[in-house]
Design an enzyme around this catalytic site. Structure first.
Site, PDB file in Angstrom:
ATOM      1  N   CYS A   1       0.363  -1.143   0.303  1.00  0.00           N
ATOM      2  CA  CYS A   1       0.028   0.256  -0.305  1.00  0.00           C
ATOM      3  C   CYS A   1       0.798   1.448  -0.115  1.00  0.00           C
ATOM      4  O   CYS A   1       1.969   1.324   0.513  1.00  0.00           O
ATOM      5  CB  CYS A   1      -0.659   0.191   1.329  1.00  0.00           C
ATOM      6  SG  CYS A   1      -1.593  -1.414   1.238  1.00  0.00           S
TER       7      CYS A   1
ATOM      8  N   ASN B   1      -5.013   3.565   0.321  1.00  0.00           N
ATOM      9  CA  ASN B   1      -4.519   2.861  -0.665  1.00  0.00           C
ATOM     10  C   ASN B   1      -6.080   2.371  -1.349  1.00  0.00           C
ATOM     11  O   ASN B   1      -7.274   2.819  -1.475  1.00  0.00           O
ATOM     12  CB  ASN B   1      -4.197   1.461   0.357  1.00  0.00           C
ATOM     13  CG  ASN B   1      -4.485   0.642   0.908  1.00  0.00           C
ATOM     14  OD1 ASN B   1      -5.583   1.134   1.349  1.00  0.00           O
ATOM     15  ND2 ASN B   1      -4.770  -0.641   0.579  1.00  0.00           N
TER      16      ASN B   1
ATOM     17  N   CYS C   1      -7.748  -0.371  -2.227  1.00  0.00           N
ATOM     18  CA  CYS C   1      -8.654  -1.233  -1.643  1.00  0.00           C
ATOM     19  C   CYS C   1      -8.995  -0.478  -0.517  1.00  0.00           C
ATOM     20  O   CYS C   1     -10.097  -1.063   0.518  1.00  0.00           O
ATOM     21  CB  CYS C   1      -8.498  -2.613  -1.263  1.00  0.00           C
ATOM     22  SG  CYS C   1      -7.689  -3.260  -2.872  1.00  0.00           S
TER      23      CYS C   1
ATOM     24  N   GLU D   1      -8.300  -0.241   3.075  1.00  0.00           N
ATOM     25  CA  GLU D   1      -8.351  -0.017   4.498  1.00  0.00           C
ATOM     26  C   GLU D   1      -6.881   0.446   5.242  1.00  0.00           C
ATOM     27  O   GLU D   1      -7.496   0.501   6.023  1.00  0.00           O
ATOM     28  CB  GLU D   1      -8.384  -1.633   4.439  1.00  0.00           C
ATOM     29  CG  GLU D   1      -6.705  -2.303   3.429  1.00  0.00           C
ATOM     30  CD  GLU D   1      -6.567  -1.857   2.755  1.00  0.00           C
ATOM     31  OE1 GLU D   1      -7.525  -2.017   2.148  1.00  0.00           O
ATOM     32  OE2 GLU D   1      -5.673  -3.309   1.937  1.00  0.00           O
TER      33      GLU D   1
END
Ligand code: UDP
Length: 558
Positions: free
Chosen positions: A79, A260, A262, A264
């Site tokens: 990330c 990042n 996705c 999270e």
């Protein structure tokens, strides 16, 4: 020990020539443990501990670590967040940096909120600005081209503040299909906006270049558009900006603007984060989680992830510097849904939500202790003195954050468990992976659960294999509740687990709130409100069948 899906995934991308999974784990453990020597410790012992955790499939680091460890220039983090300033130099400098990160296997998040809106003036040329969305398209094409040669698909997150004048264009940017395919979109939602929606107030859209109000819109109208698009296609997601910044452990270093890909992992500009996840299905004993063993696993995993920060070969000097300043790590979980089945608890129940909170509270508590011990021994993260920790009574802390719940899209396949905190998508899965190949598997936890109760008849096996669900069978109601799949579980419970996990997780939590095809726009609005009120840092919905190309499909036939 590995499922056929796991074997296929491992062969395609993870194993070097002639390597077995055990060799891979030895390679990864040995590489990361080298950092122990730098700290004057025994790297062999650490390597052995790390290898055993991975061999037991009880802990796996994120994919870049599994793929790149052992290489000459090993980039191990998943990330990254890069800043985009309101100048062509910054926009294209960041695009170049993103390409380098994608090449190394990482995903990048950006906020485009600082860019002046479309049609605003450009003094150098006397022309008109083209706006954030136009630049996102350039980033998308670059990602598409770079991914041919990369270890894995480069993924991007684009964030735009809800008060940016181009917000409507951003919200509807993916309405024409087949555009921005390398991007996830999230709207940065402020408290002020949510209050304006609740009160039915007008809402000002502001030019970031000069702070001028460009126009005023009805907050509810904007919210409805957001809901409509999420209902139609699952995007954009929401990123609750003020909530995220309330939990910023180093406010003195600046504010979060984006997470990042996705979503999270909120990060400061140029920070990166390495993730790793504990497979909880390996820690069930005597009708409960084995918390004693979980404690040991957490401590070893924190040591592993902390060492990754020292051994990582960063793709850019600015990323190395920002990452080493806060030393953020993100330990998370996978296999939670299967743990509930093993313990005979329906996902859609207060008992399950409580257990989610209890597990994460324990893991974050232990991970902090592990990090405090490492901090006392090896030194705190450099920004510690200016962080929130001294004020909370911590004398030392090695990492500014310790926990994150990743989607675990691939590592959960390798570990053979359900992903993150998601309920089972289906009891049997056909997965389109790796450029269109279809892989099928019946969930082993489900087979065990039914077999132990003498309920795994030929007829039930057939139903599961074809439909991926037992909802329409004559099985007892309680069994059907325990085996309910993502779209059979009311959205309320999805959000309840997301909020319970978030309460005890330092960074964010990856979660898609699955909804049946018949769900209404009002249902989506209710989920967004529940997530905001529940203290979630973000939320994404997905209505079954709303995208032509789904990565996961329930059942093998229907
Ligand atoms: N990611 C990426 N490309 C991908 C999948 C993931 O860049 O194709 C990044 C992204 O930042 C994501 C993070 O890796 O948020 C973690 O994703 P996941 O847990 O699914 O990765 P895994 O380690 O299971 O492969």
């Amino acid at each position: 020990m590995f499922s056929s899906e796991a074997e296929a995934v491992l062969q395609a991308r993870y194993l070097k020539d002639g390597e077995t999974p055990a060799d891979m784990f030895r390679r990864v453990a040995g590489h990361v443990a080298q950092a122990e020597t730098r700290n004057g410790r025994d790297s062999f012992r650490a390597a052995d501990e790390y290898r055993r955790l991975m061999d037991d499939l009880v802990f796996l680091p994120n994919s870049p670590t599994l793929i790149n460890a052992g290489k000459a220039r090993a980039q191990l983090a998943a990330c990254f967040v890069l800043p985009v300033d309101d100048s062509l130099t910054s926009i294209f400098e960041t695009l170049k940096n993103a390409a380098l990160i994608h090449q190394s296997g990482g995903g990048t998040g950006f906020s485009f909120s600082r860019l002046r809106p479309a049609c605003d003036r450009v003094s150098t040329t006397g022309g008109e600005a083209s706006g954030p969305v136009s630049f996102m398209h350039i980033y998308d094409v670059a990602t598409q081209v770079v991914k041919q040669g990369a270890a894995r698909r480069g993924a991007n997150m684009a964030v735009l503040r809800v008060d940016h004048p181009d917000i409507e264009q951003f919200i509807t940017a993916k309405r024409s299909h087949d555009v921005l395919n390398n991007f996830n979109l999230s709207v940065a939602i402020t408290d002020d906006f949510m209050q304006a929606v609740a009160a039915g107030r007008p809402y000002a859209l502001v030019n970031p270049r000069n702070g001028g109000v460009v126009k005023t819109v009805a907050a509810r109208g904007l919210f409805s558009l957001l809901v409509r698009m999420a209902w139609e296609s699952g995007e954009p997601g929401l990123f609750f900006l003020d909530t995220v910044n309330r939990y910023n452990p180093t406010p003195g270093l600046g504010a979060f603007e984006a997470p990042n890909p996705c979503s999270e992992q909120p990060l400061l500009p140029y920070e990166s984060c390495v993730l790793g996840s504990i497979n909880l299905t390996r820690l069930v004993a005597g009708g409960d989680i084995d918390f004693g063993r979980l404690r040991q696993v957490v401590h070893t995993a924190v040591s592993f992830l902390d060492n990754v920060i020292d051994i990582n070969d960063y793709p850019l000097p600015a990323v190395a510097e920002a990452t080493r300043r806060t030393r953020k790590i993100g330990l998370g979980i996978m296999g939670l849904a299967e743990v509930f089945i093993m313990l005979d608890i329906p996902y859609a129940s207060e008992a399950a939500v409580k257990l989610t909170g209890r597990i994460l509270e324990f893991i974050t508590g232990e991970a902090r202790q592990a990090s405090a011990l490492l901090g006392a021994e090896r030194g705190s993260f450099p920004a510690f003195a200016a962080s929130v920790y001294p004020g909370r009574g911590f004398a030392a802390m090695r990492n500014a954050t310790v926990t994150t719940i990743a989607p675990t899209g691939t590592i959960s396949i390798i570990a053979g468990c359900s992903s993150g905190i998601e309920p089972l998508f289906a009891l049997a899965l056909s997965r389109r992976v790796l450029e269109g190949r279809v892989l099928t598997s019946v969930n082993r936890t489900v087979v065990d659960y039914l077999s132990q109760r003498n309920l795994y008849t030929e007829e039930i096996a057939e139903t599961i294999a074809t439909c991926g669900s037992v909802a329409d069978t004559a099985l007892p109601a309680r069994i059907k509740e325990v085996l309910a799949t993502a779209r059979e579980i009311a959205p309320y419970w999805h959000v309840a687990h997301l909020a319970a996990a978030q309460m005890f997780t330092d960074n964010g939590v990856s979660k898609t709130v699955n909804m049946p095809h018949e769900a209404s726009e009002a249902d989506v609005a209710a989920i967004f409100r529940q997530a905001y009120a529940g203290g979630c840092k973000g939320v994404t919905v997905y209505r079954d069948g709303s995208r032509a190309e789904q990565v996961l499909t329930g059942g093998t036939v229907c």
